[in-house]
Design a protein around this motif. Structure first.
Motif, mmCIF file in Angstrom:
data_model
loop_
_atom_site.group_PDB
_atom_site.id
_atom_site.type_symbol
_atom_site.label_atom_id
_atom_site.label_comp_id
_atom_site.label_asym_id
_atom_site.label_seq_id
_atom_site.Cartn_x
_atom_site.Cartn_y
_atom_site.Cartn_z
ATOM 1 N N GLY A 32 19.219 -17.811 7.792
ATOM 2 C CA GLY A 32 17.989 -18.364 6.884
ATOM 3 C C GLY A 32 17.447 -16.956 5.957
ATOM 4 N N GLY A 33 16.254 -17.256 5.416
ATOM 5 C CA GLY A 33 15.731 -16.030 4.549
ATOM 6 C C GLY A 33 14.438 -15.467 5.280
ATOM 7 N N CYS A 34 14.039 -14.494 4.516
ATOM 8 C CA CYS A 34 12.853 -13.686 5.102
ATOM 9 C C CYS A 34 11.828 -13.714 4.118
ATOM 10 N N CYS A 35 10.641 -14.117 4.461
ATOM 11 C CA CYS A 35 9.729 -14.466 3.340
ATOM 12 C C CYS A 35 8.665 -13.308 3.289
ATOM 13 N N GLU A 36 8.227 -13.112 2.199
ATOM 14 C CA GLU A 36 6.998 -12.002 1.797
ATOM 15 C C GLU A 36 6.202 -11.977 3.154
ATOM 16 N N GLY A 37 5.856 -10.780 3.534
ATOM 17 C CA GLY A 37 5.045 -10.280 4.583
ATOM 18 C C GLY A 37 5.507 -10.437 5.838
ATOM 19 N N LEU A 38 6.832 -10.843 6.062
ATOM 20 C CA LEU A 38 7.816 -11.055 7.419
ATOM 21 C C LEU A 38 7.593 -9.533 7.993
ATOM 22 N N LEU A 39 7.297 -9.831 9.205
ATOM 23 C CA LEU A 39 7.277 -8.187 10.194
ATOM 24 C C LEU A 39 9.009 -7.993 10.586
ATOM 25 N N GLY A 65 22.005 4.452 -8.362
ATOM 26 C CA GLY A 65 21.638 5.559 -7.372
ATOM 27 C C GLY A 65 20.153 5.760 -7.413
ATOM 28 N N VAL A 66 19.502 4.753 -7.910
ATOM 29 C CA VAL A 66 17.800 4.928 -7.613
ATOM 30 C C VAL A 66 17.374 4.137 -6.383
ATOM 31 N N ASN A 67 16.596 4.877 -5.723
ATOM 32 C CA ASN A 67 15.708 4.208 -4.446
ATOM 33 C C ASN A 67 14.978 3.158 -4.856
ATOM 34 N N VAL A 68 15.133 1.916 -4.529
ATOM 35 C CA VAL A 68 14.291 0.709 -5.049
ATOM 36 C C VAL A 68 13.760 0.176 -3.839
ATOM 37 N N ILE A 69 13.503 0.919 -2.792
ATOM 38 C CA ILE A 69 13.137 0.073 -1.652
ATOM 39 C C ILE A 69 11.669 -0.333 -1.524
ATOM 40 N N GLU A 70 10.873 0.332 -2.389
ATOM 41 C CA GLU A 70 9.455 -0.487 -2.643
ATOM 42 C C GLU A 70 9.463 -1.556 -3.229
ATOM 43 N N ASN A 71 10.525 -1.985 -3.840
ATOM 44 C CA ASN A 71 10.584 -3.447 -4.518
ATOM 45 C C ASN A 71 10.830 -4.512 -3.481
ATOM 46 N N TYR A 72 11.388 -4.273 -2.297
ATOM 47 C CA TYR A 72 11.856 -5.073 -1.232
ATOM 48 C C TYR A 72 10.887 -5.113 0.012
ATOM 49 N N PHE A 73 10.459 -3.663 0.401
ATOM 50 C CA PHE A 73 9.750 -3.604 1.684
ATOM 51 C C PHE A 73 8.412 -2.710 1.245
ATOM 52 N N ARG A 74 7.380 -2.927 2.262
ATOM 53 C CA ARG A 74 6.341 -2.310 2.070
ATOM 54 C C ARG A 74 5.722 -1.874 3.453
ATOM 55 N N MET A 75 4.662 -1.198 3.615
ATOM 56 C CA MET A 75 4.084 -0.739 4.903
ATOM 57 C C MET A 75 2.642 -1.328 4.849
ATOM 58 N N ASP A 76 2.479 -2.259 5.988
ATOM 59 C CA ASP A 76 0.916 -2.714 6.147
ATOM 60 C C ASP A 76 0.461 -1.962 7.392
ATOM 61 N N ASP A 77 -0.430 -1.295 7.310
ATOM 62 C CA ASP A 77 -0.730 -0.059 8.541
ATOM 63 C C ASP A 77 0.377 0.730 8.889
ATOM 64 N N ASN A 78 1.135 0.293 10.103
ATOM 65 C CA ASN A 78 2.368 0.938 10.402
ATOM 66 C C ASN A 78 3.355 -0.011 10.459
ATOM 67 N N LYS A 79 3.214 -1.326 10.004
ATOM 68 C CA LYS A 79 4.166 -2.135 10.067
ATOM 69 C C LYS A 79 5.045 -2.247 8.681
ATOM 70 N N LEU A 80 6.432 -2.475 9.121
ATOM 71 C CA LEU A 80 7.519 -2.532 8.064
ATOM 72 C C LEU A 80 7.450 -3.860 7.710
ATOM 73 N N VAL A 81 7.187 -4.459 6.388
ATOM 74 C CA VAL A 81 7.151 -6.062 6.447
ATOM 75 C C VAL A 81 7.892 -6.107 4.820
ATOM 76 N N CYS A 82 8.388 -7.392 4.615
ATOM 77 C CA CYS A 82 8.835 -7.634 3.591
ATOM 78 C C CYS A 82 8.078 -7.781 2.177
ATOM 79 N N ALA A 83 8.483 -7.051 1.326
ATOM 80 C CA ALA A 83 7.511 -7.120 0.023
ATOM 81 C C ALA A 83 7.834 -8.509 -0.890
ATOM 82 N N THR A 84 8.884 -8.966 -0.745
ATOM 83 C CA THR A 84 9.400 -10.138 -1.421
ATOM 84 C C THR A 84 10.208 -11.045 -0.683
ATOM 85 N N SER A 85 10.634 -12.261 -1.273
ATOM 86 C CA SER A 85 11.346 -12.995 -0.515
ATOM 87 C C SER A 85 13.052 -12.590 -0.351
ATOM 88 N N ILE A 86 13.573 -12.207 0.503
ATOM 89 C CA ILE A 86 14.778 -11.789 0.834
ATOM 90 C C ILE A 86 15.920 -12.306 1.559
#
Ligand SMILES: [Zn+2]
Length: 358
Positions: free
Chosen positions: A283-290, A309-330
């Motif tokens: 299945g998919g991972c929705c935005e905000g998923l831990l 060759g550009v690092n695009v990690i911030e388009n897909y993930f973000r850090m909430d406090d110290n949590k790694l979460v999805c920044a978009t639906s992936i």
């Protein structure tokens, strides 16, 4: 363990004694790279099934053996089938199916681009000549029958549903994929894999799912049966709708950063992924998923390069406090909690979750 890399064994329409009672005995009876030719109704057309490029990925071999032995006589496919069993030595080393490649060896499915493997870190201080030679023998064994289509069967290191990977999309590629699964990933990742070679016909890699999952062996068997029986005078008929996912990116952890798996935040340094990360292969991972937790270096521990060759990690993930979460639906693929494998390859593959049914 000494390997004779110049060796190639041919079996033509093998009898039941040669095939043995089960796939383990059959595999143990082989001595190295093995080619099995099965005569089809049409004698001038060939299709190729590649298995065991990785010694710890048994679904293809299990399914091939089942297909060859399920009736009292050999199956009669529509076209001639050439089956290539590649890493026999790695598959039989110590415990069956426990080594992707032999200790001190290199990954055979990174050796189909000689220049790339010679200049890569993987090739350093290792005897890679033999592996390149074996890759060339496999390539020659495919080219000499000038096949109309090629299937390359693998397993993923973590559990998940079967999916197909190809470097291009055509009606025939979609049809081949549909015999095995309902998802096709279009990949332009260049790693020296067999499927990157141009054989002037569709080449589809099938990741059958986890190596210990009966469902994976079943998907491989059902796919082989259809692959062998389909009529391809024109385009191959498609079995069912296939979802196409475009150009996955690899999420990697930077060197020297610690990687852990846990059910909770343990305040470890580096990156901690959820222990059950494999469940997100379904299945998919929705935005905000831990997905896990990060230390004070945050997303800087990780890297996801696009095709420029550009690092695009911030388009897909973000850090909430110290949590790694999805920044978009992936959608993620090939997540696994086997630390050594994900560290040497990638944590998982990521694509935008767009629904694109064809
Ligand atoms: Zn593989």
């Amino acid at each position: 363990m000494d390997i004779d890399f110049s060796e190639i064994n041919y079996l033509v329409d093998p009898c039941s004694r040669t095939l043995h009672a089960d796939y383990q005995q059959f595999l143990l009876s082989l001595t190295g790279l093995t080619v099995i030719d099965i005569k089809g109704e049409s004698s001038n057309e060939w299709r190729v099934i590649s298995t065991l490029l990785h010694g710890n990925e048994p679904s293809g071999l299990i399914a091939v053996h089942r297909w060859l032995t399920t009736e009292n006589s050999l199956p009669q496919p529509k076209a001639n089938i050439r089956i290539i069993i590649s890493s026999v030595e790695a598959a039989t080393h110590q415990h069956l199916f426990s080594h992707r490649y032999l200790p001190n060896g290199v990954d055979l499915n990174r050796c189909f681009n000689e220049e790339a493997i010679r200049s890569s870190k993987d090739g350093e201080n290792k005897d890679i000549d033999g592996y390149i030679q074996r890759a060339k023998l496999i390539e020659t064994a495919i080219r000499e029958v000038n096949p109309r289509s090629i299937i390359d069967l693998h397993n993923t290191s973590g559990n998940g549903p079967a999916f197909a990977v190809s470097t291009l999309i055509s009606p025939n590629v979609l049809s081949l994929a549909s015999y095995f699964c309902d998802t096709l990933i279009l990949s332009d990742i260049s790693i020296g894999a067999m499927m990157e070679l141009d054989f002037s016909c569709p080449v589809v890699t099938i990741e059958c799912g986890g190596s210990a999952d009966d469902q994976s062996h079943e998907a491989a068997y059902n796919g082989i049966k259809q692959f062998a029986q389909c009529d391809i005078r024109s385009a191959l008929p498609q079995d069912k709708a296939v979802q196409i996912l475009y150009k996955p990116l690899r999420l990697v952890i930077k060197a020297q950063r610690k990687l852990s798996f846990s059910e909770h935040d343990e305040s470890y340094s580096g990156v901690t992924l959820r222990k059950n990360i494999e469940q997100f292969n379904y299945g998919g991972c929705c935005e905000g998923l831990l997905l896990g937790w990060l230390d004070d270096n945050g997303l800087e521990n990780l890297e996801m390069l696009n095709d420029q060759g550009v690092n695009v990690i911030e388009n897909y993930f973000r850090m909430d406090d110290n949590k790694l979460v999805c920044a978009t639906s992936i959608k993620i693929f090939m997540a696994s909690n086997q630390t050594d494998i994900v560290r040497s390859d990638c944590l998982f593959y990521v694509v935008n979750n767009v629904n694109n049914h064809l």
